[in-house]
Design a protein around this motif. Structure first.
Motif, PDB file in Angstrom:
ATOM      1  N   PHE A 291       0.718  -1.175   0.080  1.00 51.29           N
ATOM      2  CA  PHE A 291      -0.069  -0.059   0.166  1.00 51.29           C
ATOM      3  C   PHE A 291       0.941   1.229  -0.061  1.00 51.29           C
ATOM      4  CE2 PHE A 291       1.115  -0.695   4.492  1.00 51.29           C
ATOM      5  CZ  PHE A 291       1.155   0.425   5.041  1.00 51.29           C
ATOM      6  N   ILE A 292       0.316   2.267  -0.386  1.00 49.97           N
ATOM      7  CA  ILE A 292       0.787   3.562  -0.171  1.00 49.97           C
ATOM      8  C   ILE A 292      -0.588   4.625   0.220  1.00 49.97           C
ATOM      9  CG2 ILE A 292       2.630   3.343  -1.975  1.00 49.97           C
ATOM     10  CD1 ILE A 292       0.907   5.254  -3.833  1.00 49.97           C
ATOM     11  N   VAL A 293      -0.021   5.329   1.153  1.00 53.10           N
ATOM     12  CA  VAL A 293      -1.218   6.431   1.545  1.00 53.10           C
ATOM     13  C   VAL A 293      -0.933   7.675   0.664  1.00 53.10           C
ATOM     14  CG1 VAL A 293      -2.177   7.487   3.481  1.00 53.10           C
ATOM     15  CG2 VAL A 293      -0.984   5.229   3.688  1.00 53.10           C
ATOM     16  N   SER A 294      -2.036   7.966   0.012  1.00 48.04           N
ATOM     17  CA  SER A 294      -1.664   9.186  -1.065  1.00 48.04           C
ATOM     18  C   SER A 294      -3.010   9.588  -1.376  1.00 48.04           C
ATOM     19  CB  SER A 294      -0.729   8.682  -2.238  1.00 48.04           C
ATOM     20  OG  SER A 294      -0.825   9.664  -3.028  1.00 48.04           O
ATOM     21  N   ASP A 295      -2.920  11.073  -1.767  1.00 44.11           N
ATOM     22  CA  ASP A 295      -4.311  11.614  -2.397  1.00 44.11           C
ATOM     23  C   ASP A 295      -3.840  11.923  -3.784  1.00 44.11           C
ATOM     24  OD1 ASP A 295      -6.772  12.875  -2.251  1.00 44.11           O
ATOM     25  OD2 ASP A 295      -5.736  14.977  -2.084  1.00 44.11           O
ATOM     26  N   LEU A 296      -2.829  11.822  -4.438  1.00 44.13           N
ATOM     27  CA  LEU A 296      -2.546  12.007  -5.632  1.00 44.13           C
ATOM     28  C   LEU A 296      -3.113  10.990  -6.706  1.00 44.13           C
ATOM     29  CD1 LEU A 296       1.240  13.447  -5.011  1.00 44.13           C
ATOM     30  CD2 LEU A 296      -1.028  14.525  -5.264  1.00 44.13           C
ATOM     31  N   GLY A 297      -3.450  11.266  -7.878  1.00 44.98           N
ATOM     32  CA  GLY A 297      -3.882  10.335  -8.775  1.00 44.98           C
ATOM     33  C   GLY A 297      -3.216  10.680 -10.113  1.00 44.98           C
ATOM     34  N   LEU A 298      -2.662   9.712 -10.729  1.00 45.78           N
ATOM     35  CA  LEU A 298      -1.615   9.952 -11.936  1.00 45.78           C
ATOM     36  C   LEU A 298      -2.337   9.315 -12.983  1.00 45.78           C
ATOM     37  CD1 LEU A 298       2.100   9.153 -10.476  1.00 45.78           C
ATOM     38  CD2 LEU A 298       0.841  11.372 -10.575  1.00 45.78           C
ATOM     39  N   THR A 299      -2.242  10.206 -14.195  1.00 47.90           N
ATOM     40  CA  THR A 299      -2.829   9.627 -15.376  1.00 47.90           C
ATOM     41  C   THR A 299      -1.402  10.009 -16.407  1.00 47.90           C
ATOM     42  OG1 THR A 299      -4.972  10.100 -14.984  1.00 47.90           O
ATOM     43  CG2 THR A 299      -4.380   9.853 -17.357  1.00 47.90           C
ATOM     44  N   ALA A 300      -1.400   9.118 -17.442  1.00 51.11           N
ATOM     45  CA  ALA A 300      -0.144   9.412 -18.568  1.00 51.11           C
ATOM     46  C   ALA A 300      -0.731   8.889 -19.672  1.00 51.11           C
ATOM     47  CB  ALA A 300       1.276   8.342 -18.014  1.00 51.11           C
TER      48      ALA A 300
END
Length: 235
Positions: free
Chosen positions: A109-118
């Motif tokens: 897991f990671i704890v994040s509020d970032l969403g990545l799209t490429a």
């Protein structure tokens, strides 16, 4: 969450794989798979570091599944950048008796509020960073393009629209220099990554090409109202 049956306590360990070891974990196939206690030792000694170890008390109801949430924010108040591996077992001493190959319950897991799209095109790799909670664009996020051999191919900072582009030459690398992951760090220390080695979404069968381009003039027609009875005149 941990799901237990006829158990009163669980031994929990959390390991962290740093940013520079992430590409190796993805390429080796370790990422997101269940690992053995032998793999845990390798993680501890070579590729990662232990950041938490302790016991978690759980409620025991005879022959019933019990779900218990592991309080990650209390166990590790400050989460550094990287990916985390949580392992759980009932009696760790049994692992050595079995030769170190016992499968451990594992959660990556990671704890994040970032969403990545490429998106990849002839002009390079286009990356977008947005907030998962608010869907707003994340400006001033540091984005790195990392190769399979852990070399940093390029760096950039997102603009007001959460967008950054990497030159086309960076995506043409072969072998170890081929792009592997996109890593983003937000202004507040938030961290996320995107695996570029997995299959991309093929939307060619979804009718997404849009309408044909218009000529010199493009007319938009609308009626005076939206609903008519049979026989009425439409203006």
């Amino acid at each position: 969450p941990l799901i237990t049956v006829n158990t009163e306590k669980v031994n929990v360990e959390v390991y962290r794989i740093g940013d520079r070891g992430l590409a190796q974990a993805i390429q080796s196939g370790d990422f997101q798979r269940q690992i053995s206690s032998y793999d845990v030792e390798t993680l501890k000694e070579r590729t990662g570091s232990k950041v938490y170890a302790g016991e978690l008390a759980v409620t025991s109801r005879l022959n019933e599944d019990v779900t218990t949430a592991f309080p990650i924010a209390q166990a590790i108040p400050k989460l550094a950048a990287g990916v985390y591996v949580l392992t759980a077992n009932v009696d760790a001493s049994k692992d050595s008796a079995r030769g170190g190959y016992r499968q451990a319950a594992t959660q990556w897991f990671i704890v994040s509020d970032l969403g990545l799209t490429a998106l990849t095109g002839d002009d390079g790799i286009h990356a977008f960073v947005r907030s998962l909670a608010a869907t707003d664009a994340v400006a001033n996020a540091n984005v790195r393009l990392v190769a399979k051999n852990n070399e940093i191919l390029g760096t950039g900072k997102t603009d007001a629209q959460g967008y950054v582009r990497f030159d086309a030459g960076l995506k043409r690398g072969e072998g170890g220099m081929a792009p592997a992951i996109l890593v983003a760090e937000g202004p507040n220390g938030d961290y996320a990554f995107l695996d570029l080695t997995t299959a991309a979404f093929d939307l060619s069968d979804r009718g997404v090409k849009g309408r044909d381009a218009s000529g010199p003039l493009d007319a938009f027609l609308y009626a005076d109202r939206g609903v008519y009875r049979p026989g009425e005149t439409v203006h």
